[in-house]
Design a protein around this motif. Sequence first.
Motif, PDB file in Angstrom:
ATOM      1  N   TYR A   6       0.855  -1.177   0.000  1.00  0.00           N
ATOM      2  CA  TYR A   6       0.000   0.000   0.000  1.00  0.00           C
ATOM      3  C   TYR A   6       0.896   1.233   0.000  1.00  0.00           C
ATOM      4  CZ  TYR A   6      -3.625   3.196   1.623  1.00  0.00           C
ATOM      5  OH  TYR A   6      -4.482   4.247   1.748  1.00  0.00           O
ATOM      6  N   TYR A  10       0.063   3.359   6.449  1.00  0.00           N
ATOM      7  CA  TYR A  10      -1.055   3.458   7.396  1.00  0.00           C
ATOM      8  C   TYR A  10      -0.750   4.412   8.546  1.00  0.00           C
ATOM      9  CZ  TYR A  10      -3.250  -0.625   5.180  1.00  0.00           C
ATOM     10  OH  TYR A  10      -3.850  -1.485   4.300  1.00  0.00           O
ATOM     11  N   GLY A  45     -13.309  -1.643   1.686  1.00  0.00           N
ATOM     12  CA  GLY A  45     -12.080  -0.864   1.833  1.00  0.00           C
ATOM     13  C   GLY A  45     -12.375   0.484   2.461  1.00  0.00           C
ATOM     14  N   ASP A  68     -12.699  -3.658   5.893  1.00  0.00           N
ATOM     15  CA  ASP A  68     -11.337  -3.329   5.469  1.00  0.00           C
ATOM     16  C   ASP A  68     -10.440  -4.495   5.881  1.00  0.00           C
ATOM     17  OD1 ASP A  68      -9.937  -0.489   4.494  1.00  0.00           O
ATOM     18  OD2 ASP A  68      -8.534  -1.886   5.436  1.00  0.00           O
ATOM     19  N   ASP A  95     -11.266  -9.426   3.778  1.00  0.00           N
ATOM     20  CA  ASP A  95     -10.562  -9.205   2.513  1.00  0.00           C
ATOM     21  C   ASP A  95     -11.621  -9.201   1.415  1.00  0.00           C
ATOM     22  OD1 ASP A  95      -9.168  -9.445   0.148  1.00  0.00           O
ATOM     23  OD2 ASP A  95      -7.816 -10.994   0.877  1.00  0.00           O
ATOM     24  N   CYS A 112     -14.332   3.210  -2.790  1.00  0.00           N
ATOM     25  CA  CYS A 112     -13.720   4.511  -3.088  1.00  0.00           C
ATOM     26  C   CYS A 112     -12.212   4.466  -2.820  1.00  0.00           C
ATOM     27  CB  CYS A 112     -14.384   5.567  -2.191  1.00  0.00           C
ATOM     28  SG  CYS A 112     -13.827   7.243  -2.459  1.00  0.00           S
TER      29      CYS A 112
HETATM   30  C1  LIG Z   1      -6.706   4.657   0.035  1.00  0.00           C
HETATM   31  S1  LIG Z   1      -7.482   3.731   1.273  1.00  0.00           S
HETATM   32  C2  LIG Z   1      -9.145   4.315   1.004  1.00  0.00           C
HETATM   33  C3  LIG Z   1      -9.981   4.258   2.212  1.00  0.00           C
HETATM   34  C4  LIG Z   1     -11.388   4.858   2.083  1.00  0.00           C
HETATM   35  N1  LIG Z   1     -12.165   4.169   1.104  1.00  0.00           N
HETATM   36  C5  LIG Z   1     -11.316   6.332   1.742  1.00  0.00           C
HETATM   37  O1  LIG Z   1     -11.695   6.729   0.636  1.00  0.00           O
HETATM   38  O2  LIG Z   1     -10.869   7.113   2.605  1.00  0.00           O
HETATM   39  C6  LIG Z   1      -7.547   2.063   0.637  1.00  0.00           C
HETATM   40  C7  LIG Z   1      -8.067   1.049   1.654  1.00  0.00           C
HETATM   41  O3  LIG Z   1      -8.310  -0.213   1.012  1.00  0.00           O
HETATM   42  C8  LIG Z   1      -7.989  -1.233   1.919  1.00  0.00           C
HETATM   43  N2  LIG Z   1      -7.776  -2.498   1.200  1.00  0.00           N
HETATM   44  C9  LIG Z   1      -6.814  -2.784   0.321  1.00  0.00           C
HETATM   45  N3  LIG Z   1      -6.906  -4.051  -0.123  1.00  0.00           N
HETATM   46  C10 LIG Z   1      -7.996  -4.576   0.484  1.00  0.00           C
HETATM   47  C11 LIG Z   1      -8.613  -5.859   0.431  1.00  0.00           C
HETATM   48  N4  LIG Z   1      -8.137  -6.841  -0.333  1.00  0.00           N
HETATM   49  N5  LIG Z   1      -9.707  -6.060   1.174  1.00  0.00           N
HETATM   50  C12 LIG Z   1     -10.207  -5.077   1.963  1.00  0.00           C
HETATM   51  N6  LIG Z   1      -9.651  -3.841   2.059  1.00  0.00           N
HETATM   52  C13 LIG Z   1      -8.561  -3.596   1.327  1.00  0.00           C
HETATM   53  C14 LIG Z   1      -6.717  -0.695   2.606  1.00  0.00           C
HETATM   54  O4  LIG Z   1      -6.476  -1.348   3.832  1.00  0.00           O
HETATM   55  C15 LIG Z   1      -7.064   0.778   2.767  1.00  0.00           C
HETATM   56  O5  LIG Z   1      -7.684   1.032   4.016  1.00  0.00           O
END
Ligand SMILES: C[S@@+](CC[C@H](N)C(=O)[O-])C[C@H]1O[C@@H](n2cnc3c(N)ncnc32)[C@H](O)[C@@H]1O
Length: 268
Positions: A6, A10, A45, A68, A95, A112
Amino acid sequence: MTRHDYVHGYDPRESRRLVDQATTLTELLHSDTIYAIGESVLEAGCGVGAQTVILARNSPGAQITSIDISETSLEAARQKVHVASFTNVTFQQADLFHLPFPTDCFDHVFVCFVLEHLRDPVGALRCLQRVLKNGGTITVIEGDHGSAYFHPDSAEARRAIQCLVDLQAELGGDSLIGRRLYPLLAEAGFCDARVSPRMVYADDSRPSLVEGFTRNTFTTMVEGVREQALARGLIDVAAWEKGIRDLHRTAEAGGVFCYTFFKGVARK
Ligand SMILES: C[S@@+](CC[C@H](N)C(=O)[O-])C[C@H]1O[C@@H](n2cnc3c(N)ncnc32)[C@H](O)[C@@H]1O
């Protein structure tokens, strides 16, 4: 995706950036997303809950399930929703490629700024489609860093942005994904897809956008990959520092910054 895949990480600074981003862009990105009383919505997510609180406020009668992969982010999201006193959100660590929900169980899915970080965005969309009821909608919002242009222009600022694009690509993501939303939704098998570009335009006459978007969302995001960009030799220190200075310059008197988000809505 592991913590290391990522690109933004975080840490608390990134959490603040996500909240600034969501707060500044609420009207632009959320004004036409209202779910009806009694409808069920999966937010995939949810991160630290920056969009969750907006969804919960705009659709108080809907039941939102926010998932998430990061338990740390979920904890921050739970806290945010608790402080705001919303009672229509349930959180679950999951996931999105292995969703712990039955087939055809949600009326809507909302996702998003997530697909841009995934190696297999079409696979992710298919997993989300499985849990969506027939006729239900998916809403996908993504940015596209290739859509950033600004005044005064600067080759170094463009190179600094390109470092982020390259680093995200190395991790298997695509920060230029906004322009691909329509073909991705079609490839995943959704129908009636409509994608609308949502442009942010910030100049002196819009000080809250200059602060909330140009400075605290976009420039902060690029600054966040400094160490990775220098360590990988993508740019030298002098060019990086000038690039970041020049991005800040676009948020000063007479500066202008433009960026386009893409919002897609499609049906199963
Ligand atoms: C850029 S952040 C966006 C968070 C939120 N949607 C926002 O717009 O503020 C991307 C998020 O996707 C989550 N994420 C990535 N891969 C994922 C997966 N396979 N399953 C669930 N969540 C996931 C990450 O942990 C992270 O919190």
